[in-house]
Write an enzyme that holds these catalytic residues in place. Structure first.
Site, PDB file in Angstrom:
ATOM      1  N   ARG A 165       0.837  -1.214   0.000  1.00 26.54           N
ATOM      2  CA  ARG A 165       0.000   0.000   0.000  1.00 26.54           C
ATOM      3  C   ARG A 165       0.866   1.257   0.000  1.00 26.54           C
ATOM      4  O   ARG A 165       0.495   2.281  -0.529  1.00 26.54           O
ATOM      5  CB  ARG A 165      -0.935   0.004   1.208  1.00 26.54           C
ATOM      6  CG  ARG A 165      -1.910   1.165   1.169  1.00 26.54           C
ATOM      7  CD  ARG A 165      -3.099   0.944   2.036  1.00 26.54           C
ATOM      8  NE  ARG A 165      -2.793   1.080   3.438  1.00 26.54           N
ATOM      9  CZ  ARG A 165      -3.724   1.082   4.381  1.00 26.54           C
ATOM     10  NH1 ARG A 165      -4.990   0.923   4.080  1.00 26.54           N
ATOM     11  NH2 ARG A 165      -3.396   1.223   5.629  1.00 26.54           N
ATOM     12  N   PRO A 181      10.559  -3.111   7.493  1.00 25.48           N
ATOM     13  CA  PRO A 181       9.404  -3.813   8.061  1.00 25.48           C
ATOM     14  C   PRO A 181       9.635  -4.099   9.541  1.00 25.48           C
ATOM     15  O   PRO A 181      10.773  -4.078  10.001  1.00 25.48           O
ATOM     16  CB  PRO A 181       9.350  -5.120   7.275  1.00 25.48           C
ATOM     17  CG  PRO A 181      10.622  -5.228   6.521  1.00 25.48           C
ATOM     18  CD  PRO A 181      11.446  -4.004   6.736  1.00 25.48           C
ATOM     19  N   SER A 235       1.802   2.921  15.535  1.00 22.50           N
ATOM     20  CA  SER A 235       1.169   3.588  16.681  1.00 22.50           C
ATOM     21  C   SER A 235       1.312   5.107  16.614  1.00 22.50           C
ATOM     22  O   SER A 235       2.237   5.627  15.977  1.00 22.50           O
ATOM     23  CB  SER A 235       1.801   3.068  17.971  1.00 22.50           C
ATOM     24  OG  SER A 235       3.170   3.413  17.979  1.00 22.50           O
ATOM     25  N   THR A 236       0.432   5.778  17.297  1.00 22.71           N
ATOM     26  CA  THR A 236       0.472   7.247  17.350  1.00 22.71           C
ATOM     27  C   THR A 236       1.787   7.694  18.003  1.00 22.71           C
ATOM     28  O   THR A 236       2.428   8.647  17.546  1.00 22.71           O
ATOM     29  CB  THR A 236      -0.753   7.751  18.147  1.00 22.71           C
ATOM     30  OG1 THR A 236      -1.912   7.188  17.534  1.00 22.71           O
ATOM     31  CG2 THR A 236      -0.847   9.262  18.142  1.00 22.71           C
ATOM     32  N   GLY A 239       4.538   7.465  15.494  1.00 18.70           N
ATOM     33  CA  GLY A 239       4.285   8.494  14.462  1.00 18.70           C
ATOM     34  C   GLY A 239       4.789   9.857  14.920  1.00 18.70           C
ATOM     35  O   GLY A 239       5.413  10.605  14.148  1.00 18.70           O
ATOM     36  N   GLU A 256      -0.300   6.809   9.148  1.00 18.65           N
ATOM     37  CA  GLU A 256      -1.561   6.110   9.448  1.00 18.65           C
ATOM     38  C   GLU A 256      -1.401   5.549  10.832  1.00 18.65           C
ATOM     39  O   GLU A 256      -0.634   4.606  11.025  1.00 18.65           O
ATOM     40  CB  GLU A 256      -1.725   4.926   8.510  1.00 18.65           C
ATOM     41  CG  GLU A 256      -2.236   5.262   7.170  1.00 18.65           C
ATOM     42  CD  GLU A 256      -2.781   3.991   6.546  1.00 18.65           C
ATOM     43  OE1 GLU A 256      -1.973   3.125   6.214  1.00 18.65           O
ATOM     44  OE2 GLU A 256      -4.006   3.882   6.411  1.00 18.65           O
ATOM     45  N   ARG A 284     -11.234 -10.019  13.893  1.00 21.51           N
ATOM     46  CA  ARG A 284     -10.298 -10.210  12.787  1.00 21.51           C
ATOM     47  C   ARG A 284      -8.865 -10.128  13.333  1.00 21.51           C
ATOM     48  O   ARG A 284      -8.571  -9.239  14.151  1.00 21.51           O
ATOM     49  CB  ARG A 284     -10.557  -9.086  11.784  1.00 21.51           C
ATOM     50  CG  ARG A 284      -9.731  -9.152  10.555  1.00 21.51           C
ATOM     51  CD  ARG A 284     -10.258  -8.099   9.605  1.00 21.51           C
ATOM     52  NE  ARG A 284      -9.379  -7.934   8.488  1.00 21.51           N
ATOM     53  CZ  ARG A 284      -9.191  -6.786   7.867  1.00 21.51           C
ATOM     54  NH1 ARG A 284      -9.846  -5.708   8.225  1.00 21.51           N
ATOM     55  NH2 ARG A 284      -8.376  -6.703   6.855  1.00 21.51           N
ATOM     56  N   CYS A 290      -5.989  -2.071  13.106  1.00 20.16           N
ATOM     57  CA  CYS A 290      -6.242  -0.678  13.504  1.00 20.16           C
ATOM     58  C   CYS A 290      -7.725  -0.345  13.420  1.00 20.16           C
ATOM     59  O   CYS A 290      -8.181   0.596  14.068  1.00 20.16           O
ATOM     60  CB  CYS A 290      -5.451   0.259  12.616  1.00 20.16           C
ATOM     61  SG  CYS A 290      -5.839   0.032  10.892  1.00 20.16           S
TER      62      CYS A 290
HETATM   63  P1  NAP Z   1       4.463   0.490  16.386  1.00 16.60           P
HETATM   64  O1  NAP Z   1       5.075   0.035  17.650  1.00 16.60           O
HETATM   65  O2  NAP Z   1       4.296   1.943  16.157  1.00 16.60           O
HETATM   66  O3  NAP Z   1       5.355  -0.154  15.219  1.00 16.60           O
HETATM   67  C1  NAP Z   1       5.148   0.127  13.854  1.00 16.60           C
HETATM   68  C2  NAP Z   1       6.472   0.065  13.125  1.00 16.60           C
HETATM   69  O4  NAP Z   1       7.357   1.067  13.637  1.00 16.60           O
HETATM   70  C3  NAP Z   1       7.205  -1.255  13.321  1.00 16.60           C
HETATM   71  O5  NAP Z   1       7.959  -1.539  12.180  1.00 16.60           O
HETATM   72  C4  NAP Z   1       8.155  -0.959  14.466  1.00 16.60           C
HETATM   73  O6  NAP Z   1       9.262  -1.803  14.496  1.00 16.60           O
HETATM   74  C5  NAP Z   1       8.560   0.456  14.108  1.00 16.60           C
HETATM   75  N1  NAP Z   1       9.053   1.259  15.217  1.00 16.60           N
HETATM   76  C6  NAP Z   1       8.847   1.096  16.555  1.00 16.60           C
HETATM   77  N2  NAP Z   1       9.466   2.081  17.238  1.00 16.60           N
HETATM   78  C7  NAP Z   1      10.088   2.860  16.315  1.00 16.60           C
HETATM   79  C8  NAP Z   1      10.893   4.040  16.399  1.00 16.60           C
HETATM   80  N3  NAP Z   1      11.195   4.610  17.550  1.00 16.60           N
HETATM   81  N4  NAP Z   1      11.351   4.585  15.246  1.00 16.60           N
HETATM   82  C9  NAP Z   1      11.054   4.005  14.060  1.00 16.60           C
HETATM   83  N5  NAP Z   1      10.301   2.898  13.915  1.00 16.60           N
HETATM   84  C10 NAP Z   1       9.824   2.342  15.034  1.00 16.60           C
HETATM   85  O7  NAP Z   1       3.060  -0.142  16.150  1.00 16.60           O
HETATM   86  P2  NAP Z   1       2.613  -1.646  16.362  1.00 16.60           P
HETATM   87  O8  NAP Z   1       2.183  -1.769  17.762  1.00 16.60           O
HETATM   88  O9  NAP Z   1       3.587  -2.607  15.834  1.00 16.60           O
HETATM   89  O10 NAP Z   1       1.381  -1.677  15.355  1.00 16.60           O
HETATM   90  C11 NAP Z   1       0.143  -1.474  15.776  1.00 16.60           C
HETATM   91  C12 NAP Z   1      -0.271  -0.013  15.609  1.00 16.60           C
HETATM   92  O11 NAP Z   1      -0.367   0.279  14.229  1.00 16.60           O
HETATM   93  C13 NAP Z   1      -1.667   0.215  16.172  1.00 16.60           C
HETATM   94  O12 NAP Z   1      -1.739   1.438  16.839  1.00 16.60           O
HETATM   95  C14 NAP Z   1      -2.541   0.207  14.927  1.00 16.60           C
HETATM   96  O13 NAP Z   1      -3.751   0.886  15.082  1.00 16.60           O
HETATM   97  C15 NAP Z   1      -1.632   0.841  13.935  1.00 16.60           C
HETATM   98  N6  NAP Z   1      -2.035   0.482  12.581  1.00 16.60           N
HETATM   99  C16 NAP Z   1      -2.675   1.394  11.849  1.00 16.60           C
HETATM  100  C17 NAP Z   1      -3.106   1.065  10.577  1.00 16.60           C
HETATM  101  C18 NAP Z   1      -3.838   2.083   9.777  1.00 16.60           C
HETATM  102  O14 NAP Z   1      -4.182   1.782   8.623  1.00 16.60           O
HETATM  103  N7  NAP Z   1      -4.114   3.259  10.298  1.00 16.60           N
HETATM  104  C19 NAP Z   1      -2.858  -0.199  10.055  1.00 16.60           C
HETATM  105  C20 NAP Z   1      -2.193  -1.119  10.830  1.00 16.60           C
HETATM  106  C21 NAP Z   1      -1.787  -0.752  12.100  1.00 16.60           C
HETATM  107  P3  NAP Z   1       9.286  -3.130  15.406  1.00 16.60           P
HETATM  108  O15 NAP Z   1       7.962  -3.802  15.252  1.00 16.60           O
HETATM  109  O16 NAP Z   1      10.421  -3.904  14.883  1.00 16.60           O
HETATM  110  O17 NAP Z   1       9.499  -2.639  16.810  1.00 16.60           O
END
Ligand code: NAP
Length: 399
Positions: A165, A181, A235-236, A239, A256, A284, A290
């Site tokens: 995407r 990834p 995650s927010t 982001g 996102e 799901r 998300c």
């Molecule tokens: P996350 O902790 O923010 O991780 C997302 C990605 O960022 C992963 O590749 C992670 O690597 C990486 N990451 C973590 N800390 C980082 C940093 N300090 N600097 C750069 N990259 C970093 O989120 P998650 O918990 O894995 O995923 C779930 C979140 O994604 C939920 O909040 C969900 O709602 C959201 N989400 C949103 C959508 C949408 O379409 N809006 C779709 C899917 C998911 P590692 O995993 O290797 O730590």
């Protein structure tokens, strides 16, 4: 067209400059959430890999950008065909590393590849604008051009679709990409990278970086002068970090982030349909998407009837390894996710919630589908994304 076996699509290092290369002797494990065991390992290439990938993407950019959209679309279409031809193998890799039920993984291969098909076509329609001018001797027009190297950082919950995407539109527009990834799900990314090579992407156009140092690798992408745009899903909290790290280089960003979706049942609803919709929207990927429903509001007149029907259906959901066709609920991604789910339940019960079913681990990383009634605004799941199979029911009287 070659069709690869499962083993032929498993790789153990970054894909950079058209080759699978290691930039470190260190490795990190890929665990199967269904049995918490390591089933593969990948080289922990970290920041060094990211820097090399950015260089390769920069070098590949002028030539890729100079192709016509039609020429780029032909390569994208071929990649799409190869991904679909390997649907079953890709789905198995995805289920083994993410825990997702196999039927959902198959669905994700189709969903993920649909972005490639769509943007291959849309790339040909990247029109500009003719803008009315305030001066008789001037003509104003805008054209759209690729921005350069794009960084993509993706989460584990959609290991294939979140990559396609992001990068399909970038590639269709003429950009080259550096992808990082999640360390939880590196293998699906590497498998589609292999297929991109056969599709005919020139070296350096797609680069996939492996590593466990998510913050260091993310920082390297954000602070690079070469990377012109970042696309992130996650995650927010993360982001916000990426946006702040990208301010010195004034990058364009697409973020996102998380959500806390509500599901509302009014007294005039078709309750059976609402239950069916809620089961799909809540459970799901074991609640780990998300857009999963996190707060369920039910009007008081139908609360008891709806709850009874819903709990009955939840108890019918089958928990078990994603590789077994009949299972609806797979494991949570890791131990921390299990602890987080347990804490949501503990917090809700302490604050007066009533447990109607589930509420605990079945075994390992499998958390039972859970329904909690008497939910209130004071409970943590009212504000925080649960990312687990927990359904809190809130009663309301009027709109
Ligand atoms: P996350 O902790 O923010 O991780 C997302 C990605 O960022 C992963 O590749 C992670 O690597 C990486 N990451 C973590 N800390 C980082 C940093 N300090 N600097 C750069 N990259 C970093 O989120 P998650 O918990 O894995 O995923 C779930 C979140 O994604 C939920 O909040 C969900 O709602 C959201 N989400 C949103 C959508 C949408 O379409 N809006 C779709 C899917 C998911 P590692 O995993 O290797 O730590």
């Amino acid at each position: 067209m070659d069709t690869y076996s499962f083993d032929e699509l498993i790789f153990s290092s970054s894909y950079i400059g058209g080759e699978f290369k290691k930039f470190s002797d260190k490795v990190f494990p890929v665990n199967n959430p269904a049995n918490s065991e390591k089933w593969a390992e990948v080289s922990d290439d970290g920041v060094e890999g990211v820097e090399k990938a950015i260089e390769e993407a920069k070098e590949a950019y002028p030539e890729w950008a100079s192709l016509t959209a039609k020429e780029r679309a032909e390569v994208l279409e071929k990649w799409n065909d190869l991904i679909l031809a390997h649907k079953e193998t890709l789905a198995q890799i995805m289920t083994l590393e993410s825990g997702k039920p196999i039927k959902e993984s198959r669905g994700e291969v189709e969903y993920g590849s649909s972005f490639i098909k769509w943007f291959a076509e849309e790339g040909k329609r990247t029109y500009g604008d003719i803008i009315p001018t305030p001066s008789a001797d001037k003509r104003i027009l805008t054209i759209k051009q690729p921005i350069g190297v794009v960084g993509a950082i993706t989460p584990w919950n959609f290991p294939l679709a979140m990559i396609t995407r992001k990068i399909a539109p970038a590639l269709a527009a003429g950009c080259t990409v550096v992808v990082r990834p999640s360390e939880q799900t590196p293998l699906t990314a590497l498998a589609i990278a292999r297929l991109s090579k056969d599709a005919g992407f020139p070296k350096g156009v797609i680069n996939i970086c492996m590593g466990s140092d998510s913050s260091g690798m993310g920082k390297a992408i954000c602070e690079s002068e070469v990377v012109k745009k970042i696309s992130f899903t996650g995650s927010t909290r993360v982001g916000q970090i990426l946006m702040s790290q990208s301010s010195d280089t004034l990058k364009k960003m697409s973020l996102e982030l998380g959500g806390n979706a509500p599901f509302i049942v009014f007294k005039d609803a078709d309750l059976d349909k609402a239950v069916e919709g809620l089961i799909a929207a809540k459970f799901r990927n074991s609640g780990q998407t998300c857009v999963c429903v996190n707060r369920i509001f039910i009007q008081d007149e139908v609360f008891d009837e709806f709850t009874k029907k819903f709990v009955k259906k939840v108890r019918e959901l089958k928990i078990g390894p994603g590789m077994e066709e009949e299972n609806h609920i797979g494991p949570l991604i890791h131990e921390d996710a299990v602890k987080k789910a347990e804490n949501f339940v503990k917090d809700a019960l302490k604050k007066g919630g009533e447990l109607l079913t589930g509420g605990e681990v079945e075994t390992g990383q499998f958390f039972k589908p859970t329904v909690i009634s008497k939910a209130t605004e004071e409970m943590n799941f009212f504000r925080e994304e649960t990312f687990s199979p927990i359904a809190p029911l809130f009663k309301f009287s009027s709109e």
